[in-house]
Motif scaffolding. Structure first.
Motif, PDB file in Angstrom:
ATOM      1  N   LYS A  43      65.727 -12.345  44.518  1.00 34.40           N
ATOM      2  CA  LYS A  43      66.768 -11.353  44.818  1.00 34.40           C
ATOM      3  C   LYS A  43      66.197 -10.121  45.508  1.00 34.40           C
ATOM      4  N   LYS A  44      64.909 -10.126  45.836  1.00 35.18           N
ATOM      5  CA  LYS A  44      64.258  -8.910  46.350  1.00 35.18           C
ATOM      6  C   LYS A  44      64.935  -8.353  47.593  1.00 35.18           C
ATOM      7  N   PRO A  45      65.191  -9.139  48.628  1.00 33.96           N
ATOM      8  CA  PRO A  45      65.836  -8.556  49.826  1.00 33.96           C
ATOM      9  C   PRO A  45      67.196  -7.955  49.504  1.00 33.96           C
ATOM     10  N   VAL A  99      50.618  -2.378  52.840  1.00 38.11           N
ATOM     11  CA  VAL A  99      51.873  -1.669  53.141  1.00 38.11           C
ATOM     12  C   VAL A  99      51.586  -0.217  53.520  1.00 38.11           C
ATOM     13  N   LEU A 100      50.674   0.411  52.793  1.00 36.29           N
ATOM     14  CA  LEU A 100      50.436   1.843  52.959  1.00 36.29           C
ATOM     15  C   LEU A 100      49.438   2.156  54.062  1.00 36.29           C
ATOM     16  N   GLY A 133      56.056  -6.329  44.152  1.00 33.87           N
ATOM     17  CA  GLY A 133      56.014  -6.886  45.497  1.00 33.87           C
ATOM     18  C   GLY A 133      57.236  -6.659  46.344  1.00 33.87           C
ATOM     19  N   TYR A 134      58.134  -5.776  45.983  1.00 37.17           N
ATOM     20  CA  TYR A 134      59.349  -5.548  46.759  1.00 37.17           C
ATOM     21  C   TYR A 134      59.036  -4.845  48.082  1.00 37.17           C
ATOM     22  N   LEU A 135      58.058  -3.911  48.052  1.00 38.52           N
ATOM     23  CA  LEU A 135      57.810  -3.085  49.233  1.00 38.52           C
ATOM     24  C   LEU A 135      57.104  -3.861  50.337  1.00 38.52           C
ATOM     25  N   GLU A 136      56.657  -5.047  50.023  1.00 42.03           N
ATOM     26  CA  GLU A 136      56.059  -5.889  51.059  1.00 42.03           C
ATOM     27  C   GLU A 136      57.128  -6.584  51.899  1.00 42.03           C
ATOM     28  N   GLN A 145      61.482   6.210  40.374  1.00 42.76           N
ATOM     29  CA  GLN A 145      61.056   5.307  39.301  1.00 42.76           C
ATOM     30  C   GLN A 145      61.347   3.846  39.657  1.00 42.76           C
ATOM     31  N   VAL A 146      62.468   3.606  40.300  1.00 46.39           N
ATOM     32  CA  VAL A 146      62.784   2.242  40.738  1.00 46.39           C
ATOM     33  C   VAL A 146      61.778   1.774  41.783  1.00 46.39           C
ATOM     34  N   ILE A 147      61.474   2.659  42.741  1.00 45.25           N
ATOM     35  CA  ILE A 147      60.504   2.301  43.790  1.00 45.25           C
ATOM     36  C   ILE A 147      59.151   1.987  43.167  1.00 45.25           C
ATOM     37  N   SER A 148      58.772   2.736  42.149  1.00 44.04           N
ATOM     38  CA  SER A 148      57.503   2.461  41.457  1.00 44.04           C
ATOM     39  C   SER A 148      57.503   1.062  40.873  1.00 44.04           C
ATOM     40  N   ALA A 149      58.616   0.693  40.229  1.00 46.64           N
ATOM     41  CA  ALA A 149      58.713  -0.658  39.669  1.00 46.64           C
ATOM     42  C   ALA A 149      58.674  -1.706  40.793  1.00 46.64           C
ATOM     43  N   MET A 150      59.376  -1.424  41.889  1.00 43.69           N
ATOM     44  CA  MET A 150      59.365  -2.350  43.022  1.00 43.69           C
ATOM     45  C   MET A 150      57.957  -2.563  43.559  1.00 43.69           C
TER      46      MET A 150
END
Length: 1631
Positions: A387-389, A482-483, A421-424, A412-417
């Motif tokens: 469900k990531k996208p 990513v960074l 692996g969501y930010l990839e 906080q959500v972004i940290s969990a993501m």
């Protein structure tokens, strides 16, 4: 015997359970527990019997007894016999159900007893409890509570009973009508269900592994039916919550088909309860358990109920919460647990519900949804993987929300993501962008409360974002790709400035990881990503922000570290160089703080670093690109002037390194065209840039400035600075200012060898056309630039031969600027800069004309001297830096002018200009003028070169001007005046031919006199002025004397009266040194002396008056003394000064002192008068003549010149004054003088207090000081002896301190002093006998009497006083005899019988039981015992011990201390045959000594420590001695309980037969009047019993002891009752 004894002890303690003090109650319970530790069965039986016999004992106390029983049971359950257990079970059951009224604590305590017994005797407990749990009869609520607690504490023992319990309980549910009882049933069902689940989960450890879930299914479902269909409908909130709490675990035991059938009804009802209850924890917890049970059986009903569940649970998360409420937070955790369950079974529907709610504008809904989303990302990672996208795309709108709470939730959500692996995924960069934006929020941004009034948490959005960025960068490895290098894009945009520190830290970490991975991974591919900053942009940005290094959480160090790590991406040659230079910069930052760092020095270090970097690169193309980027970034720093200023300096440095002249001119032109001239800081920055660039490109820089001046920006018709019409006049002035500053900086920075050629032709030509401006800013720029130009000209090697044609014109213009400044304030540095410019100009050729020089001096002096005084300007401590800099500039200018004419005439010209200011009536102007004068004289002296001997013809004139200022009212002026006179005398020596390094002793004395001018006391000042005059008189040439005197006579009318008086002092001194002028005027002075002193206010008359009195007294001593004694008391300051004048010459002083001693002793010292009633106490009133003589003696003795005579008359003076002190203690002034002293308002105020005793003490102090006994005076002062001498209570101690100090520091004087004092034993005044005895007694404490062979006569004298009628005298005699132990210990044995006889007789002195003589005898004996012959001691040993024993318990602390300490000394001195005699006394004294360690007085406790340590050797017990040594060290506090415990342990081990005696002695102290001692006695007894063997029991009368302890249990002090209860608990030892 054991059982009755324990019972008696228990009953005694139990009778005190009702004590009012909670601490005592707790101690009683603790004592009961102690009994139970030793005899658990007997103690439990005793408690049971007591409760049974005392039916009416209040419930709270019954509860305490039951709690004690529970404690005993918990510790000794495995030792309990079955019979006792049965008794306890019956008692607890009875107590628990005794009343139907609920008393939670009492019934809870009884229930706890049953639960404690049930851990071992579960069957017996269940038998009793079930007997009260009969079918068809509603049980007592405590019965159900006990069954529930038993199921929790002993699940394995209890679960087998549950089927029968449930079958019995099920019918009762319908019978329960009261909500409180229903709550109990619900709690029981909850715990039964939980115990069953625990049992089933651990069947491998269970006693009966055949138990199955379906065993309970039917009963549980029956109970479920009642609870759900009937009780859950109750209006009682407590009952509803209890039902809900039970339903959760019960659902796990329901059959799957039953559960499936109930869920459609159960879930809506539970969700509906959310609306009825504020506290929702139990509902959420139970709901979670039900959902888990439903999922475990694969329920399909959840699909139907899912929407309702999600809505209700989502609402619970979105409600406002108080973070400080643990219950609410726990409830939220339970709700999130429900979401986890739902996420695992229906992830699609959950996301379909949650994600649309992210689009709402409601803050709470959005924050709550984000909170849930973060939770399921973490807790249901597997289900969310696909469900990531979808989740990422749904975050689009929350990212735009400006609410801080939403922002924090998003972070906080972004940290969990990031962790999952969501930010990839595509779109992950948007999340990173959001985090960086939040890091860039202003640190000082106030966090506003939300609309509902809730305050944000302590962590701001920015702080959370910074932590998140760093953690993601450093701990989540999958985020590296990513960074990196994406974060580099955020370095240069200005809007991300506040985020630079966290960005740099993260980038450093990422770069280091890339370096470890390999060079290819680390090098940034700039071509593939157009958004990345170029190496030049990155270098410029990081270098500029480092200029203010502590902003933004230390962005300077962070930027430099990143720059260091990125060296390969910036230029391949920089790595090795930066490895050495960069750490030095970082270390410099570490060594400083924001407060200590000098920004100027730091900027210079950065510029050096930049120059070094450019030199290493040495690539013109690279340097030109860097220059271009720097110019491009200039507009970015419009909001930060300091950083923009630094960037200008960087541009100048970079252009200076460029080799292409075209590029240099191009960028200089660009800078001139784009500069924001209206900003002052930017003008300075632009000028610095041009100056730095001119170091390497002087011609091009000047040419570019010239081109710009001639460009279309200016119109030639108005001159080189005329401008277009569209520019305002203000803008014109700003542009002119900037260009002029540029010229100044160019001149200052350009190579010195090229400056002179360019000054007049290129640089100054533009400046001259701006001198007619009225704009202050332009003026300042002109003057500042001119300073830089002139300084550059002066520092040139060709300056001496350079003829500056426009010098006079420039100086005149500077004077115009100075005169145009406001005379009453100093706001701008124009004065300072203009004077600095003139200073440099003066040094250039040609020389200024005399008139112009005078005009310069006058104008500059007036512009500074006339300014108002600076705050607290007298000492210079708070002067403004601008003022100080201006004064320094004026000093430099004047010294430059003086250098041009280094002659006496040139010096006089300067001083003449200063003269009006030196004589100004305003102190601050005088101080400034003297400071300048001192500076000029010092300069003249340092640069003096005398080729031929010529007279210093104006020395007298100059000395006469400066010398009177040595007494100026301003301290700084006085100091400067002495310096001026000192310099003038050395100038005279220089003109006489002495070398410059010659040091003249007479002139140097002036420097030592400076200290006398610090204090404003006129006496000290004028005495110092007199000394200065003496120095002047010795070094002044004869031909200068007249001019000096004439100048000083003029100073008599000086506005400053101090200076006028100083002139008088100096004139008199000079006349005295040169002849007997004053002696010729003696008759006239005598005739008018009194009138002058009475009428005049001028203090300079006083020295002449003193001299006159001296002459008069030399001829008529007695008449003068009598006349002065007739002066009104108290003597005024003039009279005191006249008395001191009589001590000038020794023979005169001898006569005066003899007369005063005779006057002081002729009359009686006081008269007694009764003020009111005849029976009242007589007041002692001082007689006048002795009082006046005493005051006069003080004044004469105070004169330093009286020292010789004082030494001759020392014994007579000392004894007379000591006796005078003694007979004036407590004596009052006559009433006439009391009133006069109160009314005194004379300008010549009394110098001292007129109190008779104080006057005598002052005179005695003056005698000691003048007689060479300063050490005696100081020693007595340090000990407070002088104050003691003045008081009746402390007089004896004061005399003793005086005698001790005399013996120590003035021994050779003692024989004559003692001889004079010996005859005082027959004095009619008792106080004089006391004083002399005290003095003689103290002398014996010093060995000096033995050295001087005074011991025998002193002993004889004191012994004769033993029969004195005064008890004080007798007491002091005993003290003196004891002092031999300190002063002459080797003589004690020779006089042993005499001394011991005197001391023992002192013990029996008088009829008073607490005689102070007896106290002194005890103290004295303690000092002598170690030194006398054993035989002499044995004769008095027993008598002394028996005599002092009653004092151990005296009410007076002094007697307790002395007697106990003497007892210790008797122990210490006792040896040989005495030991057997004394052992009995030691044993008898042991208990009192131990108990008095708790004496309220520290001195008594200290004496007990000493005595005990002395006693212990007689007991011959090494362990006891070791314990005493450990605990009884002097200076350390005693842990009394621990020490007493240890002592009793050793006593009972080695001396068991002493138990009875020690206990009986302790019983005596049960009635002590001291609370702590009374509490210590039962504690002592308890420890003795604790360590005694049971066979020692016959020694103790237990009946008496218990009875005494019972009485103590009623003591008014809680601490005593506590210790009594504790001891009773220990008596179980004798059971």
């Amino acid at each position: 015997m054991t059982r009755p004894y324990v019972k008696k002890l228990s009953f005694t303690l139990l009778d005190s359970i009702t004590d009012k003090d909670p601490v005592v109650q707790e101690q009683v319970c603790s004592a009961l527990c102690s009994l139970g530790e030793s005899q658990p069965d007997e103690t439990l039986r005793a408690c049971e019997e007591y409760l049974r016999q005392h039916d009416k004992l209040a419930h709270p106390y019954r509860a305490k007894v039951l709690r004690a029983m529970e404690t005993v049971l918990s510790s000794h359950i495995h030792e309990l016999d079955k019979d006792t257990a049965g008794i306890v079970i019956l008692l607890a059951s009875s107590e628990m159900t005794r009343t139907k009224e609920l008393d939670c604590d009492w019934q809870q305590a009884a229930s706890s007893v049953l639960v404690a017994v049930g851990k071992r005797f579960i069957n017996q407990v269940m038998e009793e409890v079930l007997s009260r749990f009969q079918p068809g009869i509603l049980p007592h609520s405590s019965v159900m509570h006990t069954l529930a607690s038993l199921s929790v504490s002993n699940a394995f023992g209890m679960v087998p009973f549950l089927p029968s319990i449930m079958s019995t309980m099920l019918p009762m549910l319908g019978m329960a009508k009261q909500d409180a009882l229903r709550v109990v049933f619900c709690c029981a069902l909850q715990h039964f269900s939980e115990s069953t689940l625990e049992y089933l989960a651990n069947l491998d450890q269970a006693p009966d592994p055949t138990v199955r879930k379906d065993t309970f299914a039917a009963d549980i479902f029956g109970a479920y039916d009642v609870l759900f269909h009937h009780w859950l409908q109750s209006r009682d909130a407590k009952l509803r919550l209890a039902v809900v709490a039970a339903l959760g675990p019960m659902c796990h035991l329901l059959p799957s088909e039953k559960l499936e059938g109930q869920l459609p009804k159960l879930l809506p009802v539970l969700l509906g309860l959310y609306k009825k209850h504020a506290e929702t924890f139990q509902i959420s917890k139970s709901l979670g358990q039900i959902l888990e049970a439903a999922v475990s059986v694969g329920s399909r009903t959840l699909e139907v109920q899912l929407d309702a569940l999600l809505v209700a649970l989502h609402a619970q998360i979105c409600v406002p919460v108080e973070s400080s409420s643990p219950l609410v937070m726990s409830s939220q955790k339970e709700v999130l647990r429900c979401f986890t369950v739902l996420a695992c079974c229906s992830p699609d529907r959950l996301l379909a519900f949650l994600l649309p709610r992210l689009d709402t504008n409601n803050e709470r809904l959005r924050v709550g949804t984000l909170q849930i989303l973060r939770h399921i990302i973490n807790s249901a990672a597997a289900q969310m993987e696909v469900k990531k996208p979808f989740i990422l795309s749904s975050m689009r709108l929350p990212l735009l929300d400006t609410n801080n709470k939403v922002k924090r939730a998003v972070v906080q959500v972004i940290s969990a993501m990031a962790h999952h692996g969501y930010l990839e995924q595509p779109g992950g960069e948007v999340m990173v962008d959001f985090i960086v934006q939040q890091c860039a929020l202003p640190p000082e941004e106030p966090e506003k409360p939300g609309p509902d009034g809730e305050e944000l948490a302590a962590d701001s959005v920015r702080a959370v974002s910074i932590r998140t960025l760093y953690l993601v960068s450093t701990t989540v490895d999958r985020m590296n790709s990513v960074l990196w290098p994406y974060l580099l894009e955020f370095l240069t945009p200005v809007r991300f400035t506040a985020a630079l520190t966290p960005l740099c830290r993260s980038l450093v970490h990422l770069a280091l990881k890339r370096q470890e991975a390999g060079a290819d991974d680390f090098l940034v591919q700039y071509n593939s990503n157009a958004n990345l900053p170029s190496p030049f942009a990155m270098t410029t940005r990081l270098l500029v922000v480092s200029s203010n290094p502590y902003l933004g959480d230390g962005r300077g160090a962070a930027s430099l570290r990143l720059l260091k790590v990125m060296h390969r991406n910036i230029h391949p040659l920089l790595g090795q160089r930066w490895e050495t230079t960069m750490p030095v910069l970082l270390e410099y930052l570490d060594e400083h703080t924001e407060e200590t760092l000098s920004l100027k020095e730091w900027e210079e270090k950065l510029l050096v670093f930049l120059r070094d970097t450019l030199a290493v690169v040495s690539d013109n193309t690279w340097i030109c690109q860097l220059s271009q980027e720097m110019c491009k970034q200039l507009p970015s720093y419009n909001g930060t002037p300091q950083e923009k200023n630094f960037l200008y300096k960087c541009i100048g440095t970079t252009l200076g390194a460029a080799s292409s002249k075209e590029v240099v001119r191009k960028y200089l032109q660009e800078l001139l065209e784009t500069a924001r001239y209206q900003e002052e800081a930017e003008q300075e920055g632009l000028a610095c840039c041009f100056g730095i660039c001119a170091i390497a490109h002087l011609e091009d820089t000047l040419a570019q400035l010239e081109d710009f001046v001639r460009s279309d920006v200016f119109r030639k018709s108005v001159g080189i600075f005329s401008i277009f019409k569209d520019r305002s006049e203000h803008e014109v002035e700003r542009m002119k200012s900037a260009l002029i500053l540029c010229y100044g900086h160019v001149a200052a920075q350009a190579p010195r060898e090229l400056v002179l050629a360019k000054v007049e032709s290129d640089i100054l030509r533009s400046m001259f056309q701006c001198f007619n401006t009225k704009d202050p800013a332009l003026k300042l720029c002109l003057v500042q630039s001119l300073c830089m130009v002139c300084q550059a000209m002066c520092s040139s090697a060709q300056a001496s031969s350079f003829q500056f044609s426009r010098k006079a014109e420039l100086v005149t213009q500077m004077m115009e600027f100075i005169r145009a400044e406001p005379p009453d304030c100093l706001r701008t540095p124009i004065r300072k800069k203009a004077m600095l410019a003139c200073t440099y100009l003066v040094n250039l050729e040609p020389v200024l004309e005399e008139q112009l020089q005078a005009d310069v001096i006058h104008s500059c002096l007036h512009s500074v001297m006339a300014l108002p005084p600076e705050p607290e300007g007298e000492d210079g401590s708070c002067q403004e830096p601008l003022y100080l800099d201006t004064v320094c500039a004026l000093e430099d200018l004047l010294t430059s002018l003086l250098r041009r004419n280094m002659t006496p005439q040139g010096l006089q010209v300067m001083v003449e200009h200063l003269s009006p200011w030196i004589k100004s009536p305003r102190g601050h102007e005088r101080a400034r003028a003297l400071g300048l004068g001192a500076c000029l004289l010092q300069f003249f002296l340092e640069h003096l070169h005398v080729s031929t001997l010529v007279p210093f013809h104006n020395l007298g004139l100059l000395v006469g001007l400066f010398a009177p200022r040595c007494a100026d009212t301003w301290a700084t002026t006085r100091q400067e005046a002495v310096g001026c006179v000192h310099s003038l005398l050395y100038l005279q020596l220089g003109y006489e031919g002495f070398s410059r390094d010659h040091r003249d002793d007479v002139a140097e004395r002036l420097l030592t006199l400076k200290d006398g001018l610090v204090h404003p006391d006129p006496t000290i000042l004028f005495h110092t002025c007199h000394s200065i005059a003496q120095v002047i008189a010795k070094r002044l040439p004869s031909d200068q004397l007249i001019s000096l005197l004439l100048t000083m006579f003029e100073s008599l009318g000086d506005p400053d009266k101090n200076c006028s008086r100083a002139s008088t002092v100096m004139i008199n001194c000079l006349l005295k040194e040169r002849g007997n002028v004053l002696l010729e005027k003696v008759p006239e002075i005598v005739s008018v002396l009194r009138a002058k002193l009475r009428d005049t206010q001028e203090e300079h008359v006083l020295p002449a008056a003193q001299h006159s009195v001296y002459l008069l007294a030399s001829q008529h001593c007695e008449a003068v003394v009598s006349s002065l004694l007739g002066s009104p008391l108290p003597f005024d300051s003039h009279t005191c000064a006249l008395w001191r004048a009589l001590a000038v010459e020794p023979s005169l002083t001898t006569q005066v002192l003899g007369l005063l001693l005779e006057k002081m002793s002729r009359d009686v010292p006081f008269k007694e008068s009764r003020a009111f009633l005849l029976g009242s106490t007589a007041d002692r009133v001082a007689t006048l003549l002795p009082l006046a003589a005493t005051c006069a003696l003080y004044e004469v003795l105070s004169a330093p010149s009286s020292g010789t005579v004082v030494l001759e008359l020392y014994p007579q003076l000392f004894v007379a004054l000591l006796l005078r002190v003694s007979c004036t203690v407590g004596v009052q002034l006559p009433r006439s003088l009391q009133g006069k002293e109160r009314r005194s308002t004379s300008p010549a105020r009394p110098a001292r207090n007129l109190d008779p005793c104080s006057s005598a003490v002052d005179a005695l102090q003056a005698l000691l000081l003048r007689g060479g006994s300063q050490d005696v005076l100081r020693c007595v002062e340090l000990k407070g002896g002088w104050e003691l001498l003045r008081t009746s209570a402390g007089h004896e101690d004061g005399v003793a301190q005086l005698a001790s100090s005399m013996a120590k520091y003035a021994g050779p004087r003692l024989p004559l002093v003692m001889k004079a004092l010996a005859c005082t034993h027959s004095s009619v005044y008792e106080i004089q006998r006391v004083t002399s005895t005290a003095f003689l007694a103290e002398l014996l404490s010093s060995n000096v009497v033995n050295d001087l062979m005074l011991l025998e006569p002193l002993l004889d004298n004191l012994t004769t006083r033993l029969k004195d009628s005064s008890a004080s005298v007798r007491r002091l005699v005993l003290r003196g005899l004891a002092n031999i132990a300190s002063g002459s210990p080797d003589k004690v044995r020779a006089h042993g019988p005499q001394l011991m006889t005197a001391m023992v007789s002192g013990l029996d002195d008088g009829d008073e039981p607490h005689s102070l003589v007896a106290l002194e005898a005890m103290v004295g004996l303690a000092r002598l015992l170690d030194l006398v012959e054993p035989w002499d001691l044995r004769l008095v040993l027993l008598h002394t011990t028996i005599r002092i024993r009653p004092f151990f318990d005296s009410e007076k602390v002094e007697f307790r201390t002395a007697s106990i300490r003497l007892f210790g000394h008797l122990n210490k001195a006792c040896h040989g045959d005495c030991e057997d005699v004394f052992l009995e006394q030691v044993v008898g004294g042991l208990v009192p000594l131990l108990l008095h360690l708790r004496d309220p007085q520290a001195s008594v406790a200290s004496a007990c420590k000493f005595a005990l340590c002395m006693c212990v050797p007689h007991l011959e017990c090494a362990e006891l001695a070791a314990a005493f040594h450990k605990y009884l060290q002097e200076g350390r506090s005693v842990h009394f309980g621990e020490f007493l415990n240890s002592t009793c342990k050793h006593l009972m081990h080695h001396f068991p037969d002493l138990l009875g005696r020690l206990v009986s002695t302790n019983l005596f102290y049960f009635k002590s009047s001291w609370d702590d001692v009374r509490a210590a006695a039962p504690m002592f007894t308890g420890f003795l019993v604790l360590h005694a063997e049971p066979e020692q029991k016959p020694q103790v009368d237990l009946e008496q002891l218990i009875a005494a302890l019972q009485l103590l249990l009623k003591d008014p002090v809680p601490g005593v009752r506590e210790k009594a209860a504790e001891t009773l608990g220990r008596l179980v030892k004798f059971a």
